[in-house]
Scaffold this active site. Structure first.
Site, PDB file in Angstrom:
ATOM      1  N   GLU A 156      48.025  57.692 -64.231  1.00 10.44           N
ATOM      2  CA  GLU A 156      49.021  56.636 -63.981  1.00 10.44           C
ATOM      3  C   GLU A 156      49.206  55.720 -65.186  1.00 10.44           C
ATOM      4  OE1 GLU A 156      47.911  54.912 -60.183  1.00 10.44           O
ATOM      5  OE2 GLU A 156      47.972  56.874 -59.211  1.00 10.44           O
ATOM      6  N   ASN A 197      47.951  62.637 -65.486  1.00  9.31           N
ATOM      7  CA  ASN A 197      48.352  62.685 -64.076  1.00  9.31           C
ATOM      8  C   ASN A 197      49.137  61.421 -63.736  1.00  9.31           C
ATOM      9  OD1 ASN A 197      47.900  64.074 -61.477  1.00  9.31           O
ATOM     10  ND2 ASN A 197      46.663  62.291 -60.898  1.00  9.31           N
ATOM     11  N   HIS A 233      53.504  62.255 -54.095  1.00 13.13           N
ATOM     12  CA  HIS A 233      53.428  61.459 -52.867  1.00 13.13           C
ATOM     13  C   HIS A 233      54.864  61.252 -52.373  1.00 13.13           C
ATOM     14  CE1 HIS A 233      49.183  60.757 -53.235  1.00 13.13           C
ATOM     15  NE2 HIS A 233      49.330  60.278 -54.451  1.00 13.13           N
ATOM     16  N   GLU A 261      48.378  65.644 -55.700  1.00 10.34           N
ATOM     17  CA  GLU A 261      48.037  64.727 -54.594  1.00 10.34           C
ATOM     18  C   GLU A 261      49.098  64.791 -53.491  1.00 10.34           C
ATOM     19  OE1 GLU A 261      47.192  60.746 -56.066  1.00 10.34           O
ATOM     20  OE2 GLU A 261      46.147  61.516 -57.814  1.00 10.34           O
ATOM     21  N   ASP A 263      51.460  64.714 -50.465  1.00  4.69           N
ATOM     22  CA  ASP A 263      51.631  64.321 -49.065  1.00  4.69           C
ATOM     23  C   ASP A 263      53.099  63.988 -48.873  1.00  4.69           C
ATOM     24  OD1 ASP A 263      51.606  61.654 -50.194  1.00  4.69           O
ATOM     25  OD2 ASP A 263      49.467  61.474 -49.729  1.00  4.69           O
TER      26      ASP A 263
END
Ligand code: 9MR
Length: 327
Positions: A156, A197, A233, A261, A263
């Site tokens: 990030e 990432n 995400h 990650e 979702d």
């Protein structure tokens, strides 16, 4: 009696059909996500935390359906080096053991990140941050040398407008901290794949442009970098239409890409229509990875809906993973 006899025959036939359920059918008797992914040359992973290890329903699914594991929190700086020079790898080691017991590969997450960073790092004089960062990376990567498939070396790093996040590392070293972190990690474990990432870089936008330009520049300078992680995400129905083209422009630079990650959050209570849309979103993500040579695999963030960070961070949203609360 004849009616009962017919019912009994029907029951026996049904039982026989269930026993010989073809392996292509859904359900526990079918092939695992892991084997389906591996047959296509990618991995399917999940994230678990130390407390998840006490949930036997969760570990049964994690250990059988997934071939890659990311510790959700345990490899972060606040756990691994809570005070300067004092390292604690016990929580992460437990997750590494679980993965090894189930022949799963591991992604290390994460070495350099503004969040879950102990205050001693952000309080250091800027002249000491580089040495602290390099020591942290060297110690942690050396501890897991030879055990991890990949490391999220920097996490990030960009703001939404594509500028660098002005965290302790950027403030002390400028953008050069990224190359320094990657070189330090490579020196400590030459075999782990090294990733940058971030989130909201799945589509083409200012933030993914910044990541693209950074990757291009790092590769041109010969800095060790193997891949870019796209956290993914997502919000229901909002997988970006430029996802595939965006992944392709990164692989064209000579790096792998991975969905790290995944979702897909849904407004609660989740309706049948919402879950159908979610199935289509997950399908789109998986098909995108399969369509891009150089997409190494897909990791879902948490095993089931009850283990997901979404309800805690986005009140009123949830049902974000592929498994409900009963797995
Ligand atoms: O899942 C993690 C959650 O348990 C922590 O409270 C949170 C703290 O920042 O971090 C979560 O994981 C994050 C990951 O490390 C980086 N990308 C965003 C994830 C969700 O917040």
């Amino acid at each position: 009696r004849r009616a009962l006899g017919a019912a009994a025959v029907t029951a026996v036939v049904a039982l026989a059909a269930a026993t010989f359920l073809p392996t292509g059918q859904a359900g526990a008797a079918g092939p695992s996500l892991r084997s389906l992914a591996e047959a296509k040359g990618i991995y399917f992973g999940t994230a678990i935390t130390q407390s998840d290890l006490n949930n036997s329903s969760l570990t049964a699914v994690a250990g059988s359906q997934f071939g890659m594991l990311t510790p959700g929190n345990e490899m972060k700086w606040d756990t691994t080096e809570p005070s300067r020079g004092s390292f604690n790898f016990t929580p992460a080691d437990r997750i590494v053991s679980f993965a090894q017991d189930h022949a799963m590969k591991l992604r290390g997450h994460t070495l350099v990140w503004h969040n879950q960073l102990p205050s001693w790092v952000s309080s250091l004089p800027t002249t000491q941050v580089k040495a602290a960062m390099e020591n942290h990376i060297t110690t942690e990567v050396s501890h897991y040398k030879g055990k991890l498939y990949a490391w999220d070396v920097v996490n990030e790093l960009f703001n939404e407008d594509g500028s660098y996040r002005s965290d302790a590392f950027f403030n002390a070293m400028g953008s050069g901290y990224v190359a320094d972190a990657l070189r330090t990690a490579r020196a400590a474990d030459p075999d782990a794949k090294l990733y940058l990432n971030d989130y909201n870089i799945e589509g083409q936008n200012a933030k993914s442009d910044a990541m693209y330009n950074l990757v291009k520049s790092l590769k041109a300078q010969g800095v060790p970098l193997d891949g870019v992680g796209f956290q993914a995400h997502f919000i229901l129905g909002q997988v970006p239409s430029s996802f595939k083209a965006n992944l392709q422009r990164f692989t064209a630079l000579g790096v792998n890409v991975a969905i790290t990650e995944l979702d897909d959050r849904v407004q609660l209570p989740a309706t049948g229509a919402a879950l159908a849309q979610q199935a289509s979103d997950y399908t789109a993500v998986i098909n995108t990875c399969l369509a891009v040579p150089g997409c190494a695999g897909i990791t879902q963030w948490g095993v089931g809906d009850a283990d997901s960070w979404i309800p805690g961070t986005f009140p009123g949203y949830g049902a974000a993973t592929m498994y409900d609360a009963n797995y």
